[in-house]
Design an enzyme around this catalytic site. Structure first.
Site, PDB file in Angstrom:
ATOM      1  N   LYS A   1       0.830  -1.204   0.000  1.00 12.47           N
ATOM      2  CA  LYS A   1       0.000   0.000   0.000  1.00 12.47           C
ATOM      3  C   LYS A   1       0.865   1.255   0.000  1.00 12.47           C
ATOM      4  O   LYS A   1       0.673   2.165  -0.802  1.00 12.47           O
ATOM      5  CB  LYS A   1      -0.931  -0.018   1.209  1.00 12.47           C
ATOM      6  CG  LYS A   1      -1.955   1.105   1.222  1.00 12.47           C
ATOM      7  CD  LYS A   1      -2.938   0.914   2.361  1.00 12.47           C
ATOM      8  CE  LYS A   1      -4.015   1.988   2.321  1.00 12.47           C
ATOM      9  NZ  LYS A   1      -5.019   1.808   3.389  1.00 12.47           N
TER      10      LYS A   1
ATOM     11  N   HIS B   1      -4.957 -34.326  17.440  1.00 20.64           N
ATOM     12  CA  HIS B   1      -3.789 -35.103  17.855  1.00 20.64           C
ATOM     13  C   HIS B   1      -2.662 -34.181  18.309  1.00 20.64           C
ATOM     14  O   HIS B   1      -1.497 -34.582  18.363  1.00 20.64           O
ATOM     15  CB  HIS B   1      -3.325 -36.002  16.710  1.00 20.64           C
ATOM     16  CG  HIS B   1      -4.343 -37.033  16.329  1.00 20.64           C
ATOM     17  ND1 HIS B   1      -4.333 -38.313  16.832  1.00 20.64           N
ATOM     18  CD2 HIS B   1      -5.434 -36.962  15.526  1.00 20.64           C
ATOM     19  CE1 HIS B   1      -5.355 -38.992  16.341  1.00 20.64           C
ATOM     20  NE2 HIS B   1      -6.032 -38.186  15.542  1.00 20.64           N
TER      21      HIS B   1
ATOM     22  N   GLU C   1      -5.280  -7.380  14.890  1.00 25.16           N
ATOM     23  CA  GLU C   1      -4.838  -6.053  14.467  1.00 25.16           C
ATOM     24  C   GLU C   1      -5.976  -5.057  14.582  1.00 25.16           C
ATOM     25  O   GLU C   1      -5.765  -3.871  14.869  1.00 25.16           O
ATOM     26  CB  GLU C   1      -4.310  -6.093  13.025  1.00 25.16           C
ATOM     27  CG  GLU C   1      -3.542  -4.837  12.637  1.00 25.16           C
ATOM     28  CD  GLU C   1      -2.751  -5.002  11.355  1.00 25.16           C
ATOM     29  OE1 GLU C   1      -1.557  -5.362  11.430  1.00 25.16           O
ATOM     30  OE2 GLU C   1      -3.335  -4.797  10.272  1.00 25.16           O
TER      31      GLU C   1
ATOM     32  N   GLY D   1      -5.379  -2.670   4.942  1.00 24.87           N
ATOM     33  CA  GLY D   1      -4.733  -3.831   4.341  1.00 24.87           C
ATOM     34  C   GLY D   1      -5.429  -5.141   4.644  1.00 24.87           C
ATOM     35  O   GLY D   1      -5.590  -5.998   3.765  1.00 24.87           O
ATOM     36  N   ARG D   2      -5.868  -5.325   5.884  1.00 19.54           N
ATOM     37  CA  ARG D   2      -6.478  -6.604   6.270  1.00 19.54           C
ATOM     38  C   ARG D   2      -7.898  -6.753   5.743  1.00 19.54           C
ATOM     39  O   ARG D   2      -8.515  -7.807   5.911  1.00 19.54           O
ATOM     40  CB  ARG D   2      -6.450  -6.745   7.786  1.00 19.54           C
ATOM     41  CG  ARG D   2      -7.154  -5.631   8.543  1.00 19.54           C
ATOM     42  CD  ARG D   2      -6.770  -5.669  10.015  1.00 19.54           C
ATOM     43  NE  ARG D   2      -7.302  -4.552  10.791  1.00 19.54           N
ATOM     44  CZ  ARG D   2      -6.766  -3.345  10.850  1.00 19.54           C
ATOM     45  NH1 ARG D   2      -5.676  -3.073  10.142  1.00 19.54           N
ATOM     46  NH2 ARG D   2      -7.296  -2.408  11.619  1.00 19.54           N
TER      47      ARG D   2
ATOM     48  N   GLU E   1      10.171  -5.320   4.088  1.00 20.09           N
ATOM     49  CA  GLU E   1      10.319  -6.725   3.691  1.00 20.09           C
ATOM     50  C   GLU E   1       9.972  -6.922   2.217  1.00 20.09           C
ATOM     51  O   GLU E   1      10.688  -7.617   1.474  1.00 20.09           O
ATOM     52  CB  GLU E   1       9.410  -7.613   4.554  1.00 20.09           C
ATOM     53  CG  GLU E   1       9.695  -7.557   6.047  1.00 20.09           C
ATOM     54  CD  GLU E   1       8.822  -6.551   6.774  1.00 20.09           C
ATOM     55  OE1 GLU E   1       8.518  -6.790   7.958  1.00 20.09           O
ATOM     56  OE2 GLU E   1       8.445  -5.518   6.171  1.00 20.09           O
TER      57      GLU E   1
ATOM     58  N   LYS F   1       8.854  -1.376  13.492  1.00 23.02           N
ATOM     59  CA  LYS F   1       9.383  -1.050  12.166  1.00 23.02           C
ATOM     60  C   LYS F   1      10.357   0.126  12.246  1.00 23.02           C
ATOM     61  O   LYS F   1      11.420   0.113  11.603  1.00 23.02           O
ATOM     62  CB  LYS F   1       8.243  -0.721  11.208  1.00 23.02           C
ATOM     63  CG  LYS F   1       7.337  -1.893  10.864  1.00 23.02           C
ATOM     64  CD  LYS F   1       6.244  -1.445   9.912  1.00 23.02           C
ATOM     65  CE  LYS F   1       5.333  -2.577   9.531  1.00 23.02           C
ATOM     66  NZ  LYS F   1       4.253  -2.159   8.607  1.00 23.02           N
TER      67      LYS F   1
END
Length: 502
Positions: free
Chosen positions: A189, A360, A329, A243-244, A195, A469
């Site tokens: 964005k 399990h 978030e 973003g999410r 990253e 960040k």
């Protein structure tokens, strides 16, 4: 009466009533505590509140203005007050509101989607066999989850997702790929995500085509063009979509490539149909409001600090990871919209994995541990494979686990005693179609929004992710030997890294 007082009143009244007693005392509970919206069926019968408490919770939703807040969001009013923005992810998938802001956003999104579809057709026509999708957080989790759930079309380019800046992730993704038949999508964005840009630099060098097969999705097209991405290969994002919440936008470019434009549109259609249901239905008929009230009940009336999501369909195995960002978030806040202390516990920790594998692993703790962990158990009624016996066994385990968690089983041997009283919500999809998957994701989005209204917090900012960040920006030069960070522990650790580096 405040939120916590209203919850405490009902919790105190029910403190001596077990979940088992609630289930045994009401023969109609399984039906009266369930509802359907399109392909989604939700059953709340195994949550530890009764009809009176549910009525009180629904009244609480009305008093807090949950439905009115939803309409304000859909209309494009400024609901992200800390950043003075609307939150119009619903406009990405439907023309729900006559309000100009919302309608204009729908038209812009529609035009962008048409451009995106043309790009998908061109990629196929150009003989692209593989696509690297580089993004992180909301620019990765949503598309990755949807593609894994729906499966990639056999005749489509294969999409490979890379989010982690760890070079091993990118190396594994490109292993065996031919750079001459691979395209690259950079999704960021801000177009300054560390990253993603670090991975993009390596990937662009590996492609070696001068940017001819690089695409970008960003709200900063000039930044993408500055590194050589041609304007006609840049798709926009907007500040009115977080973003999410963005998989429905051009962030879904990798989805459309992998599953096809028709199925991508069907995904949006399913979410849009559910949006309309939420806009029109009263709280009692709204699965997301029930889910939100249940989440707040478990967190603040019962003090339960985590929630497990276990989908009994391997295609949904990435859903818990996707929901971790969407929920935590959005709801991991300690101050209200006005900046005051919330005065309640907000988001629990969301976690989980696919059943039956989960049985399990950590189900021992869920059944016999000291902590009571509410659960969302998710099943798909009709499978898309021919192995009927496998599917019957899968569904049998889903239903049996929900029963065992709630009802337990007494034994004289304390090691073999199951206390029960473990609450769960059971969600069923008729089939895992794109429409049903869109409904499921929208269901969780609207639950998150309703919870934020109940707690009076902002579900649409995420300042909590920024400090680390900024510190990483200051730490990187020190790692390269250019001075110190000023933090004694960090500087000691950097020295230790230097001594051990090969």
């Amino acid at each position: 009466m405040g939120l916590q007082d209203a919850l405490d009143t009902q919790a105190t009244r029910l403190n001596t009533t077990s979940l088992q007693e609630l289930l045994r005392s009401d023969a109609t509970r399984a039906e009266s505590f369930s509802l359907r919206a399109g392909p989604l069926y939700a059953n709340f019968a195994r949550q530890d509140y009764d009809k009176a408490a549910l009525d009180a919770l629904l009244a609480l939703a009305d008093s807090r203005g949950v439905r009115a807040a939803y309409k304000r969001m859909v209309d494009g009013e400024v609901v992200n007050v800390t950043e003075q923005r609307p939150a119009l992810h619903t406009a990405l998938r439907g023309d729900l509101s006559p309000a100009k802001t919302a309608h204009d956003a729908f038209e812009v999104a529609k035009a962008t989607r048409e451009r995106m579809h043309a790009m998908v057709r061109k990629l196929r026509a150009d003989g692209i066999r593989d696509v690297l999708s580089l993004g992180i957080g909301g620019s990765d989790l949503g598309p990755r989850f949807i593609v894994d759930a729906l499966g990639q079309d056999a005749d489509a380019p294969r999409v490979h997702f890379v989010s982690n800046v760890d070079g091993h992730a990118l190396e594994r993704a490109i292993a065996g790929l031919d750079p001459a038949t691979t395209a690259l999508i950079i999704i960021s964005k801000s177009f300054n995500t560390q990253e993603t840009l670090a991975n993009a630099e390596v990937a662009r060098a590996w492609l070696g085509d001068g940017g001819a097969r690089t695409y970008a999705v960003t709200s900063k097209p000039s930044s993408a063009e500055a590194i050589g991405v041609a304007a006609e290969r840049v798709l926009p994002m907007w500040d009115w979509v977080g973003g999410r919440y963005s998989l429905w936008s051009a962030v879904g470019f990798p989805i459309a490539i992998a599953v096809g434009c028709e199925r991508f549109d069907a995904l949006l259609r399913g979410a849009g149909d559910y949006d309309r249901h939420c806009l029109e239905a009263p709280a009692r008929d709204n699965p997301s409001i029930w889910h939100a009230l249940t989440a707040v009940w478990n967190r603040d009336a019962r003090g339960r600090g985590s929630l497990a999501v276990v989908p009994y369909d391997d295609r949904l195995k990435l859903l818990p990871a996707y929901l971790q960002q969407l929920v935590m978030e959005s709801l991991g806040k300690s101050v209200t919209i006005d900046g005051a202390a919330v005065g309640a516990q907000t988001s629990p920790v969301w976690w989980g994995s696919a059943g039956t594998d989960a049985q399990h692993s950590y189900f021992q703790m869920l059944h016999q541990g000291t902590a009571i962990v509410p659960m969302d158990l998710i099943g798909v009624v009709n499978a898309d494979h021919a192995h009927a016996a496998n599917h019957e066994l899968l569904l049998a385990n889903l239903l049996a686990q929900a029963q065992a968690l709630a009802m337990g089983e007494s034994a004289d041997d304390p090691h073999r005693n199951y206390q029960g009283g473990r609450p769960s919500t059971l969600l069923l999809l008729d089939a895992l179609t794109p429409e049903a998957l869109g409904t499921l994701v929208a269901f969780y989005e609207h639950s998150v929004h309703a919870q934020s209204v109940l707690w009076n917090i902002n579900a649409f900012d995420q300042f909590g992710v920024e400090l680390g960040k900024r510190l990483a920006d200051r730490t990187l030069p020190a790692l390269k030997g250019a001075g110190a960070t000023g933090d004694a522990v960090t500087d000691t650790l950097i020295a230790e890294l230097g001594r051990r580096a090969r």
